[in-house]
Design a protein around this motif. Sequence first.
Motif, PDB file in Angstrom:
ATOM      1  N   GLU A 175       0.956  -1.251  -0.162  1.00  0.00           N
ATOM      2  CA  GLU A 175       0.166  -0.110   0.153  1.00  0.00           C
ATOM      3  C   GLU A 175       0.923   1.266  -0.019  1.00  0.00           C
ATOM      4  N   ALA A 176       1.883   1.347   0.893  1.00  0.00           N
ATOM      5  CA  ALA A 176       3.059   2.375   0.903  1.00  0.00           C
ATOM      6  C   ALA A 176       3.387   2.725  -0.452  1.00  0.00           C
ATOM      7  N   TYR A 177       3.772   1.658  -1.297  1.00  0.00           N
ATOM      8  CA  TYR A 177       4.555   1.849  -2.453  1.00  0.00           C
ATOM      9  C   TYR A 177       3.475   2.458  -3.338  1.00  0.00           C
ATOM     10  N   CYS A 178       2.134   1.671  -3.428  1.00  0.00           N
ATOM     11  CA  CYS A 178       1.381   2.258  -4.085  1.00  0.00           C
ATOM     12  C   CYS A 178       0.794   3.623  -4.029  1.00  0.00           C
ATOM     13  N   LYS A 179       0.861   4.186  -2.852  1.00  0.00           N
ATOM     14  CA  LYS A 179       0.488   5.433  -2.542  1.00  0.00           C
ATOM     15  C   LYS A 179       1.785   6.347  -3.080  1.00  0.00           C
ATOM     16  N   ALA A 180       2.860   6.056  -3.062  1.00  0.00           N
ATOM     17  CA  ALA A 180       3.975   6.963  -3.545  1.00  0.00           C
ATOM     18  C   ALA A 180       3.904   6.966  -5.165  1.00  0.00           C
ATOM     19  N   MET A 181       3.464   5.906  -5.697  1.00  0.00           N
ATOM     20  CA  MET A 181       3.442   6.002  -7.229  1.00  0.00           C
ATOM     21  C   MET A 181       2.052   6.885  -7.595  1.00  0.00           C
ATOM     22  N   LEU A 182       0.833   6.803  -7.004  1.00  0.00           N
ATOM     23  CA  LEU A 182      -0.061   7.381  -7.194  1.00  0.00           C
ATOM     24  C   LEU A 182       0.113   9.042  -6.907  1.00  0.00           C
ATOM     25  N   GLU A 183       0.881   9.416  -5.867  1.00  0.00           N
ATOM     26  CA  GLU A 183       1.365  10.866  -5.564  1.00  0.00           C
ATOM     27  C   GLU A 183       2.033  11.401  -6.834  1.00  0.00           C
ATOM     28  N   ARG A 184       2.943  10.490  -7.478  1.00  0.00           N
ATOM     29  CA  ARG A 184       3.655  10.834  -8.761  1.00  0.00           C
ATOM     30  C   ARG A 184       2.735  11.166  -9.859  1.00  0.00           C
ATOM     31  N   LEU A 185       1.765  10.331  -9.976  1.00  0.00           N
ATOM     32  CA  LEU A 185       0.635  10.418 -11.189  1.00  0.00           C
ATOM     33  C   LEU A 185      -0.167  11.555 -10.926  1.00  0.00           C
ATOM     34  N   SER A 186      -0.573  11.871  -9.715  1.00  0.00           N
ATOM     35  CA  SER A 186      -1.268  12.767  -9.337  1.00  0.00           C
ATOM     36  C   SER A 186      -1.116  14.131  -9.854  1.00  0.00           C
ATOM     37  N   VAL A 187       0.320  14.487 -10.000  1.00  0.00           N
ATOM     38  CA  VAL A 187       0.790  15.714 -10.664  1.00  0.00           C
ATOM     39  C   VAL A 187       0.266  15.941 -11.911  1.00  0.00           C
ATOM     40  N   SER A 188      -0.232  14.864 -12.856  1.00  0.00           N
ATOM     41  CA  SER A 188      -0.421  15.126 -14.059  1.00  0.00           C
ATOM     42  C   SER A 188      -1.828  14.767 -14.376  1.00  0.00           C
ATOM     43  N   GLN A 189      -2.476  13.975 -13.653  1.00  0.00           N
ATOM     44  CA  GLN A 189      -4.070  13.701 -13.713  1.00  0.00           C
ATOM     45  C   GLN A 189      -4.640  13.359 -12.316  1.00  0.00           C
ATOM     46  N   PRO A 190      -5.744  13.786 -12.397  1.00  0.00           N
ATOM     47  CA  PRO A 190      -6.569  13.689 -10.912  1.00  0.00           C
ATOM     48  C   PRO A 190      -6.876  12.097 -10.756  1.00  0.00           C
ATOM     49  N   VAL A 191      -6.397  11.536  -9.609  1.00  0.00           N
ATOM     50  CA  VAL A 191      -6.652  10.063  -9.315  1.00  0.00           C
ATOM     51  C   VAL A 191      -6.683  10.017  -7.638  1.00  0.00           C
ATOM     52  N   PRO A 192      -7.464   9.285  -7.028  1.00  0.00           N
ATOM     53  CA  PRO A 192      -7.374   9.240  -5.817  1.00  0.00           C
ATOM     54  C   PRO A 192      -6.116   8.713  -5.163  1.00  0.00           C
ATOM     55  N   LEU A 193      -5.730   9.415  -4.088  1.00  0.00           N
ATOM     56  CA  LEU A 193      -4.282   8.966  -3.476  1.00  0.00           C
ATOM     57  C   LEU A 193      -4.410   7.739  -2.786  1.00  0.00           C
ATOM     58  N   ASP A 194      -5.807   7.193  -2.636  1.00  0.00           N
ATOM     59  CA  ASP A 194      -6.124   6.172  -1.689  1.00  0.00           C
ATOM     60  C   ASP A 194      -6.179   4.826  -2.523  1.00  0.00           C
ATOM     61  N   PRO A 195      -4.895   3.864  -2.608  1.00  0.00           N
ATOM     62  CA  PRO A 195      -4.759   2.872  -3.536  1.00  0.00           C
ATOM     63  C   PRO A 195      -6.294   1.610  -3.410  1.00  0.00           C
ATOM     64  N   LYS A 196      -6.600   1.653  -1.996  1.00  0.00           N
ATOM     65  CA  LYS A 196      -7.648   0.708  -1.947  1.00  0.00           C
ATOM     66  C   LYS A 196      -8.984   1.370  -2.652  1.00  0.00           C
ATOM     67  N   LEU A 197      -9.172   2.700  -2.596  1.00  0.00           N
ATOM     68  CA  LEU A 197     -10.072   3.375  -3.183  1.00  0.00           C
ATOM     69  C   LEU A 197     -10.232   3.306  -4.801  1.00  0.00           C
ATOM     70  N   LEU A 198      -9.050   3.510  -5.191  1.00  0.00           N
ATOM     71  CA  LEU A 198      -8.864   3.492  -6.588  1.00  0.00           C
ATOM     72  C   LEU A 198      -8.936   2.154  -7.371  1.00  0.00           C
ATOM     73  N   LEU A 199      -8.538   1.188  -6.475  1.00  0.00           N
ATOM     74  CA  LEU A 199      -8.822  -0.382  -7.031  1.00  0.00           C
ATOM     75  C   LEU A 199     -10.241  -0.569  -7.004  1.00  0.00           C
ATOM     76  N   ARG A 200     -10.745  -0.267  -5.837  1.00  0.00           N
ATOM     77  CA  ARG A 200     -12.427  -0.480  -6.009  1.00  0.00           C
ATOM     78  C   ARG A 200     -13.080   0.275  -7.031  1.00  0.00           C
ATOM     79  N   GLN A 201     -12.796   1.600  -7.534  1.00  0.00           N
ATOM     80  CA  GLN A 201     -13.125   2.482  -8.497  1.00  0.00           C
ATOM     81  C   GLN A 201     -12.959   1.439  -9.581  1.00  0.00           C
TER      82      GLN A 201
END
Length: 131
Positions: free
Chosen positions: A88-114
Amino acid sequence: MENGMLSIGLSGGLDRIYESSPELPNTFLHDGAAVLVQDGRVIAAVEEERLNRVKHSNKFPSNSIRYCLSTAGVELGDIDRIAFYATEAYCKAMLERLSVSQPVPLDPKLLLRQLLARELGAEIDPSGFPS
Protein backbone atom coordinates in the motif's frame (compact mmCIF):
# COMPACT_ATOMS: atom_id res chain seq x y z
CA MET A 1 -18.62 -23.94 -5.89
CA GLU A 2 -18.27 -25.09 -2.29
CA ASN A 3 -18.07 -22.60 0.55
CA GLY A 4 -14.69 -21.34 1.66
CA MET A 5 -12.53 -18.23 1.66
CA LEU A 6 -12.29 -16.86 -1.89
CA SER A 7 -9.44 -14.47 -2.66
CA ILE A 8 -8.43 -12.86 -5.91
CA GLY A 9 -4.92 -11.59 -6.51
CA LEU A 10 -4.18 -8.96 -9.14
CA SER A 11 -1.17 -7.48 -10.86
CA GLY A 12 -0.90 -4.94 -13.65
CA GLY A 13 -1.30 -1.27 -14.25
CA LEU A 14 -4.17 1.13 -13.87
CA ASP A 15 -4.91 1.68 -17.54
CA ARG A 16 -7.18 0.02 -20.05
CA ILE A 17 -5.56 -1.75 -22.97
CA TYR A 18 -4.92 1.21 -25.29
CA GLU A 19 -4.31 3.89 -22.68
CA SER A 20 -0.93 4.77 -21.22
CA SER A 21 0.45 6.56 -18.17
CA PRO A 22 4.01 7.61 -18.99
CA GLU A 23 4.29 9.29 -15.58
CA LEU A 24 4.52 5.92 -13.82
CA PRO A 25 7.76 3.95 -13.81
CA ASN A 26 7.77 0.58 -15.52
CA THR A 27 8.54 -1.06 -12.18
CA PHE A 28 5.00 -0.20 -11.09
CA LEU A 29 3.44 -1.72 -14.18
CA HIS A 30 4.12 -5.45 -14.02
CA ASP A 31 2.44 -7.81 -16.47
CA GLY A 32 -1.29 -7.88 -15.80
CA ALA A 33 -2.71 -11.08 -14.35
CA ALA A 34 -5.30 -12.47 -11.96
CA VAL A 35 -5.47 -15.55 -9.76
CA LEU A 36 -8.47 -16.91 -7.87
CA VAL A 37 -7.66 -18.87 -4.71
CA GLN A 38 -10.03 -20.77 -2.46
CA ASP A 39 -8.73 -21.72 0.97
CA GLY A 40 -5.15 -21.60 -0.31
CA ARG A 41 -5.83 -23.65 -3.46
CA VAL A 42 -5.54 -22.06 -6.92
CA ILE A 43 -8.85 -22.30 -8.77
CA ALA A 44 -7.96 -20.24 -11.86
CA ALA A 45 -5.10 -18.02 -13.03
CA VAL A 46 -4.23 -16.28 -16.29
CA GLU A 47 -2.03 -13.48 -17.59
CA GLU A 48 -3.78 -10.61 -19.34
CA GLU A 49 -1.59 -10.97 -22.44
CA ARG A 50 -3.17 -14.38 -23.12
CA LEU A 51 -6.55 -12.72 -23.43
CA ASN A 52 -5.82 -9.31 -24.96
CA ARG A 53 -3.02 -10.58 -27.24
CA VAL A 54 -0.60 -7.77 -26.23
CA LYS A 55 2.78 -9.24 -25.28
CA HIS A 56 3.79 -8.31 -21.69
CA SER A 57 0.54 -6.38 -21.29
CA ASN A 58 0.88 -4.23 -18.18
CA LYS A 59 -2.71 -3.00 -18.27
CA PHE A 60 -5.46 -3.49 -15.69
CA PRO A 61 -6.32 -7.23 -15.81
CA SER A 62 -10.07 -6.90 -16.52
CA ASN A 63 -10.16 -9.89 -18.86
CA SER A 64 -8.12 -12.02 -16.46
CA ILE A 65 -10.46 -11.21 -13.58
CA ARG A 66 -13.51 -12.07 -15.70
CA TYR A 67 -11.89 -15.35 -16.78
CA CYS A 68 -11.08 -16.41 -13.21
CA LEU A 69 -14.55 -15.55 -11.94
CA SER A 70 -16.24 -17.30 -14.86
CA THR A 71 -14.10 -20.43 -14.48
CA ALA A 72 -15.16 -20.72 -10.85
CA GLY A 73 -18.78 -19.76 -11.53
CA VAL A 74 -18.66 -16.86 -9.05
CA GLU A 75 -19.15 -13.11 -9.19
CA LEU A 76 -16.95 -10.35 -7.86
CA GLY A 77 -19.37 -9.88 -4.97
CA ASP A 78 -18.61 -13.46 -3.84
CA ILE A 79 -14.93 -12.63 -3.28
CA ASP A 80 -13.87 -12.34 0.36
CA ARG A 81 -10.43 -10.76 -0.13
CA ILE A 82 -8.68 -8.84 -2.90
CA ALA A 83 -4.90 -8.60 -3.00
CA PHE A 84 -2.66 -6.43 -5.16
CA TYR A 85 0.97 -7.28 -5.88
CA ALA A 86 2.49 -4.10 -4.41
CA THR A 87 2.44 -2.75 -0.88
CA GLU A 88 0.00 0.00 0.00
CA ALA A 89 2.86 2.40 0.81
CA TYR A 90 4.47 1.82 -2.60
CA CYS A 91 1.13 2.31 -4.36
CA LYS A 92 0.54 5.57 -2.49
CA ALA A 93 3.96 6.87 -3.59
CA MET A 94 3.24 6.00 -7.23
CA LEU A 95 -0.23 7.58 -7.07
CA GLU A 96 1.25 10.79 -5.67
CA ARG A 97 3.59 10.88 -8.67
CA LEU A 98 0.72 10.30 -11.06
CA SER A 99 -1.55 12.88 -9.42
CA VAL A 100 0.77 15.66 -10.57
CA SER A 101 -0.44 15.19 -14.16
CA GLN A 102 -3.94 13.76 -13.75
CA PRO A 103 -6.53 13.55 -10.98
CA VAL A 104 -6.51 10.18 -9.25
CA PRO A 105 -7.53 9.13 -5.75
CA LEU A 106 -4.44 8.93 -3.54
CA ASP A 107 -5.97 6.02 -1.64
CA PRO A 108 -4.88 2.80 -3.43
CA LYS A 109 -7.75 0.75 -2.01
CA LEU A 110 -10.31 3.32 -3.17
CA LEU A 111 -8.73 3.50 -6.62
CA LEU A 112 -8.76 -0.28 -6.99
CA ARG A 113 -12.41 -0.40 -5.89
CA GLN A 114 -13.24 2.28 -8.49
CA LEU A 115 -11.38 0.40 -11.24
CA LEU A 116 -13.17 -2.83 -10.40
CA ALA A 117 -16.53 -1.06 -10.36
CA ARG A 118 -15.83 0.61 -13.72
CA GLU A 119 -14.46 -2.48 -15.44
CA LEU A 120 -16.71 -5.15 -13.93
CA GLY A 121 -19.79 -3.18 -12.92
CA ALA A 122 -19.71 -4.32 -9.31
CA GLU A 123 -19.32 -2.36 -6.11
CA ILE A 124 -16.74 -3.78 -3.73
CA ASP A 125 -17.09 -3.88 0.05
CA PRO A 126 -14.06 -2.04 1.52
CA SER A 127 -13.71 -4.78 4.17
CA GLY A 128 -12.49 -7.13 1.41
CA PHE A 129 -9.14 -5.35 1.33
CA PRO A 130 -6.71 -6.60 3.97
CA SER A 131 -5.03 -3.92 6.07
